[in-house]
Scaffold this motif. Structure first.
Motif, PDB file in Angstrom:
ATOM      1  N   LYS A 189       0.912  -1.302  -0.131  1.00  7.16           N
ATOM      2  CA  LYS A 189       0.058  -0.281  -0.360  1.00  7.16           C
ATOM      3  C   LYS A 189       0.272   1.366  -0.346  1.00  7.16           C
ATOM      4  CE  LYS A 189      -3.254   2.181   3.078  1.00  7.16           C
ATOM      5  NZ  LYS A 189      -4.492   2.143   4.174  1.00  7.16           N
ATOM      6  N   GLU A 190       1.818   1.239   1.088  1.00  6.27           N
ATOM      7  CA  GLU A 190       3.076   2.413   0.795  1.00  6.27           C
ATOM      8  C   GLU A 190       3.434   2.614  -0.369  1.00  6.27           C
ATOM      9  OE1 GLU A 190       1.364   0.768   4.736  1.00  6.27           O
ATOM     10  OE2 GLU A 190       2.559   0.055   3.023  1.00  6.27           O
ATOM     11  N   GLU A 191       3.676   1.256  -1.050  1.00  7.27           N
ATOM     12  CA  GLU A 191       3.915   1.867  -2.504  1.00  7.27           C
ATOM     13  C   GLU A 191       4.079   2.256  -3.383  1.00  7.27           C
ATOM     14  OE1 GLU A 191       7.993  -2.088  -2.443  1.00  7.27           O
ATOM     15  OE2 GLU A 191       5.827  -2.541  -2.822  1.00  7.27           O
ATOM     16  N   ALA A 192       1.918   2.008  -3.513  1.00  5.78           N
ATOM     17  CA  ALA A 192       1.538   2.093  -4.134  1.00  5.78           C
ATOM     18  C   ALA A 192       1.043   4.225  -4.385  1.00  5.78           C
ATOM     19  CB  ALA A 192       0.156   1.845  -4.133  1.00  5.78           C
ATOM     20  N   ILE A 193       1.190   3.748  -3.026  1.00  9.96           N
ATOM     21  CA  ILE A 193       0.958   5.567  -2.843  1.00  9.96           C
ATOM     22  C   ILE A 193       2.121   6.569  -2.802  1.00  9.96           C
ATOM     23  CG2 ILE A 193       0.684   7.116  -0.401  1.00  9.96           C
ATOM     24  CD1 ILE A 193      -0.973   5.134   1.390  1.00  9.96           C
ATOM     25  N   GLU A 194       3.698   5.914  -2.731  1.00 15.13           N
ATOM     26  CA  GLU A 194       4.648   6.708  -3.830  1.00 15.13           C
ATOM     27  C   GLU A 194       4.481   7.409  -4.165  1.00 15.13           C
ATOM     28  OE1 GLU A 194       7.137   9.298  -3.095  1.00 15.13           O
ATOM     29  OE2 GLU A 194       6.099   8.857  -1.179  1.00 15.13           O
ATOM     30  N   THR A 195       4.249   5.834  -5.614  1.00 11.31           N
ATOM     31  CA  THR A 195       3.883   6.075  -6.916  1.00 11.31           C
ATOM     32  C   THR A 195       3.182   6.809  -7.437  1.00 11.31           C
ATOM     33  OG1 THR A 195       4.759   3.424  -6.827  1.00 11.31           O
ATOM     34  CG2 THR A 195       3.711   4.223  -8.959  1.00 11.31           C
ATOM     35  N   LEU A 196       1.746   6.683  -6.149  1.00 13.20           N
ATOM     36  CA  LEU A 196       0.960   7.651  -6.979  1.00 13.20           C
ATOM     37  C   LEU A 196       1.417   8.903  -6.949  1.00 13.20           C
ATOM     38  CD1 LEU A 196      -2.110   8.954  -8.209  1.00 13.20           C
ATOM     39  CD2 LEU A 196      -2.430   8.051  -5.578  1.00 13.20           C
ATOM     40  N   LYS A 197       1.612   9.115  -5.919  1.00 14.35           N
ATOM     41  CA  LYS A 197       2.138  10.852  -5.419  1.00 14.35           C
ATOM     42  C   LYS A 197       3.781  10.707  -6.628  1.00 14.35           C
ATOM     43  CE  LYS A 197       1.880  10.969  -0.928  1.00 14.35           C
ATOM     44  NZ  LYS A 197       2.256  11.226   0.056  1.00 14.35           N
ATOM     45  N   GLN A 198       4.086  10.222  -7.211  1.00 17.22           N
ATOM     46  CA  GLN A 198       5.662  10.855  -8.207  1.00 17.22           C
ATOM     47  C   GLN A 198       5.002  10.555  -9.591  1.00 17.22           C
ATOM     48  OE1 GLN A 198       8.439   6.991  -9.570  1.00 17.22           O
ATOM     49  NE2 GLN A 198       9.831   8.618  -8.079  1.00 17.22           N
ATOM     50  N   ASN A 199       3.986   9.442  -9.756  1.00 18.63           N
ATOM     51  CA  ASN A 199       3.816   9.966 -11.348  1.00 18.63           C
ATOM     52  C   ASN A 199       2.658  10.863 -11.579  1.00 18.63           C
ATOM     53  OD1 ASN A 199       4.447   7.296 -11.904  1.00 18.63           O
ATOM     54  ND2 ASN A 199       2.385   6.173 -11.913  1.00 18.63           N
ATOM     55  N   SER A 200       2.107  11.462 -10.092  1.00 16.87           N
ATOM     56  CA  SER A 200       1.294  13.364  -9.912  1.00 16.87           C
ATOM     57  C   SER A 200       2.087  14.013 -10.681  1.00 16.87           C
ATOM     58  CB  SER A 200       0.039  12.692  -8.791  1.00 16.87           C
ATOM     59  OG  SER A 200      -0.444  11.785  -9.132  1.00 16.87           O
ATOM     60  N   ARG A 201       3.270  13.843  -9.449  1.00 16.99           N
ATOM     61  CA  ARG A 201       4.193  15.006 -10.217  1.00 16.99           C
ATOM     62  C   ARG A 201       5.369  15.014 -11.398  1.00 16.99           C
ATOM     63  NH1 ARG A 201       6.082  13.099  -4.789  1.00 16.99           N
ATOM     64  NH2 ARG A 201       7.478  12.100  -5.860  1.00 16.99           N
ATOM     65  N   ARG A 202       4.936  14.275 -12.014  1.00 19.23           N
ATOM     66  CA  ARG A 202       5.583  13.797 -13.328  1.00 19.23           C
ATOM     67  C   ARG A 202       4.609  14.469 -14.588  1.00 19.23           C
ATOM     68  NH1 ARG A 202       8.745   8.191 -12.492  1.00 19.23           N
ATOM     69  NH2 ARG A 202       9.675   8.281 -11.918  1.00 19.23           N
ATOM     70  N   TYR A 203       3.350  14.004 -14.396  1.00 16.62           N
ATOM     71  CA  TYR A 203       2.306  14.322 -14.600  1.00 16.62           C
ATOM     72  C   TYR A 203       2.570  16.283 -14.834  1.00 16.62           C
ATOM     73  CZ  TYR A 203      -2.069  14.970 -17.112  1.00 16.62           C
ATOM     74  OH  TYR A 203      -3.414  15.593 -17.169  1.00 16.62           O
ATOM     75  N   ALA A 204       1.963  16.429 -13.470  1.00 14.12           N
ATOM     76  CA  ALA A 204       2.538  17.969 -13.457  1.00 14.12           C
ATOM     77  C   ALA A 204       3.389  18.905 -13.554  1.00 14.12           C
ATOM     78  CB  ALA A 204       2.219  18.415 -12.295  1.00 14.12           C
ATOM     79  N   LYS A 205       4.224  18.301 -14.425  1.00 13.82           N
ATOM     80  CA  LYS A 205       5.460  18.980 -15.338  1.00 13.82           C
ATOM     81  C   LYS A 205       5.349  18.949 -16.411  1.00 13.82           C
ATOM     82  CE  LYS A 205      10.806  18.364 -15.421  1.00 13.82           C
ATOM     83  NZ  LYS A 205      11.935  17.402 -15.475  1.00 13.82           N
TER      84      LYS A 205
END
Length: 314
Positions: free
Chosen positions: A256-272
């Protein structure tokens, strides 16, 4: 006189939704969502879909118009959006196109031509049909991805007829289908006022991280579980950021923790990527949301829009 259109663009979590409602209330307007994922019913938390409370009575369009099993494309968005803009202008309402899906926004502003060029190679088409029958839709889709990856952004793998047509166009003409379908009018058919919202990168990333945490607390995992229990998998809708990461967790591919961290990372990359795309492709007047109070910035933007509308009415 051209129809009027106010467009609000910018990266995820920057404040587009709130500004759209604020300006729509100020200028007798209504909002058209320019988000490719908020079209799906039952996908509310992961798409940060505008709530009834956030709408403050302002009508919103092109939200909850599709089931998660259905595909949705930029061509269909354009087809649905253009009549809405026309109707709102006729009614004396000001349409606000608000969203972060850049291709969708530009497809409307510049009236991209999604007409498939007239080509015909019956034997090649039959070969592709036989290949799809034998090897499956995904294998056929991979062929398209190899020769025209941009086309796969707007064509769903289960839309076999359209995948075959795109491959046929490339086979006959040697020009990728995506390049043929996105011819644009240099002059927009609308009087467009485009507003871009930006923010200091670190502050934006912090807002994105906090938004993801709030999504989890608000029941994102339960929302995705509900979709999974309905048998919704490998659909266009659940490949979206916010869903594919939680599916990985539910499928046992990560914690679960890895999924949440990946979601944050993917969201940041998308914003960029959004910021880069809009900076290069959008003729917007930019407002920085970093350093001042929201009420002050919104007031400045309201004055900007008022001035532009006054110029257009002369």
């Amino acid at each position: 006189m051209k129809e009027k259109l106010i467009v609000i663009v910018g990266p995820t979590a920057v404040g587009k939704t709130a500004l759209g409602v604020y300006l729509a209330k100020a200028f007798n307007g209504e909002v058209i969502s320019g988000d490719s994922m908020q079209v799906y019913k039952g996908m509310d938390i992961g798409t940060a879909k505008v709530t009834d409370e956030e709408r403050q009575g302002v009508p919103h369009y092109l939200i909850d118009i599709k089931e998660p099993e259905e595909s949705f494309s930029v061509a269909e968005f354009q087809e649905r959006c253009i009549p809405l803009i026309q109707e709102l202008n006729k009614e004396g309402k000001l349409p606000f196109l608000v969203g972060g899906t850049g291709l969708y926004v530009n497809a409307v502003i510049h009236r991209f031509d999604f007409t498939i060029k007239p080509v015909d190679d019956v034997n090649y088409r039959k070969e592709l049909e036989a290949f799809a029958t034998k090897h499956g839709n995904e294998a056929l889709y991979q062929q398209l991805r190899n020769v025209d990856p941009k086309a796969t952004e707007v064509i769903h793998p289960n839309n076999v007829r359209r995948v075959i047509r795109a491959l046929e166009v490339y086979h006959v003409t040697g020009v990728p289908f995506s390049e043929q379908q996105t011819e644009e009018n240099q002059d927009s058919p609308y009087d467009v006022i485009m507003i871009g919202l930006t923010m200091d990168r670190e502050m934006l990333y912090q807002r994105i991280n906090e938004r993801v945490d709030l999504m989890i607390k608000s029941g994102l995992i339960e929302e995705v579980k509900s979709l999974k229990e309905r048998g919704i998998k490998n659909c266009q809708s659940v490949q979206a950021i916010g869903y594919k990461e939680i599916y990985d967790y539910l499928d046992g591919n990560c914690s679960k923790e890895e999924a949440i961290e990946t979601l944050k990372q993917n969201s940041r990359r998308y914003a960029k990527r959004q910021l880069t795309w809009f900076r290069n492709k959008a003729d917007a007047t930019w407002f920085d949301m970093t350093s001042r109070e929201k009420v002050e910035i919104f007031s400045e933007i309201r004055n900007f829009v008022e001035g532009k509308l006054t110029q257009l009415s002369k």
